[in-house]
Design an enzyme around this catalytic site. Structure first.
Site, mmCIF file in Angstrom:
data_model
loop_
_atom_site.group_PDB
_atom_site.id
_atom_site.type_symbol
_atom_site.label_atom_id
_atom_site.label_comp_id
_atom_site.label_asym_id
_atom_site.label_seq_id
_atom_site.Cartn_x
_atom_site.Cartn_y
_atom_site.Cartn_z
ATOM 1 C CG ASP A 64 18.422 -59.549 54.618
ATOM 2 O OD1 ASP A 64 17.888 -59.440 53.498
ATOM 3 O OD2 ASP A 64 17.876 -60.100 55.582
ATOM 4 C CG ASP B 101 12.089 -58.488 55.070
ATOM 5 O OD1 ASP B 101 11.517 -57.481 55.502
ATOM 6 O OD2 ASP B 101 11.884 -58.953 53.928
#
Length: 259
Positions: free
Chosen positions: A22, A24
């Site tokens: 991922d 963020d």
């Protein structure tokens, strides 16, 4: 001395492991959508925009925010510089350095509900863009008027995920495509590194030899703990919580010794 003409060079070794990140609060230590608001003159949104968010429709919400930023005259340079200043998550660069030193074994991919402009800007500034074979995220680019235009990644039928992105669909399609490209051989193991609620869905596609790495005390970790405690939940993968990229390095080193 030249090699005899009847000898062909050895084929490059195909990667044995797939690592999905991922972005963020996983690669970077903040939410890039929140961080970019620092480029606004008042560094915050008006109430009408804050209240316009609808659950499952974050992409549309962010489209309105970027349009507002353009209306306020925020230039591309300001957005660019804010993104470059977002700090990496603790130990993340050490993790990427480790993976780079074993590039023959690991294939790296980003799967994120941020956007292509934010992610590529940060990765290029950090000098690590070339490590990632693929970035799956929402398209975003500046138009002739100077507005950053954001689009949804795809449409899907998964009821668990936001309307613009199901990371499990992305993962399954990528695995199937790469298996075909690699002559039918699947990855030996898949590792998924995330933090948020939308990282649960792709983790459900992992098998018993795979590992989900939820960031400790973030949404993904809390939800997985609840699933592990529930008899109804059928979660197959190993779960290794992490607070620093160094925790992930330690786990990968142990797995590498198993070969």
């Amino acid at each position: 001395m030249t090699a005899p003409s009847n000898l062909t060079p050895a084929a490059p070794q195909e990667p044995r492991f797939l690592v999905l990140f991922d972005f963020d609060e996983t690669i970077v230590n903040e939410n890039s959508d929140d961080a970019v608001l620092c480029a606004l003159p008042g560094q915050q949104l008006p109430d009408r925009l804050k209240s316009s968010f609808r659950e499952g429709h974050y992409n549309e919400h962010m489209q309105r925010i970027l349009a507002f930023m353009a209306e306020q005259g925020v230039p591309q340079d300001s957005i660019h510089s804010v993104l470059e200043r977002i700090p990496p998550t603790p130990g993340l660069l050490n993790l990427l350095q480790y993976l780079q030193s074993h590039r023959e074994d690991f294939e790296l991919v980003v799967v994120s509900d941020a956007n292509m402009y934010f992610i590529e800007t940060w990765l290029e500034r950090a000098g690590v863009r070339q490590l990632f074979r693929k970035i799956f995220t929402n398209p975003a680019s500046f138009d002739a008027s100077g507005r950053l235009v954001l689009l949804p990644f795809h449409s899907h039928s998964c009821s668990r995920c936001p309307d613009n992105m199901c990371k499990q669909v992305i993962l399954r399609e990528y695995l199937a495509g790469r298996q075909k490209e690699l002559g039918g051989a699947p990855f030996q193991r898949v590792f998924y590194i995330g933090d948020g609620a939308n990282d649960i869905c792709p983790s459900l596609a992992l098998g018993p030899r795979d590992t989900a790495f939820p960031r400790r005390d973030f949404s993904m970790h809390r939800l997985l703990l609840g699933m592990q405690q529930s008899q109804a939940a059928k979660f197959k993968a190993n779960v290794v919580p992490w607070a620093s990229g160094e925790d992930i390095v330690d786990c990968l080193k142990k797995i590498m010794k198993e070969r």
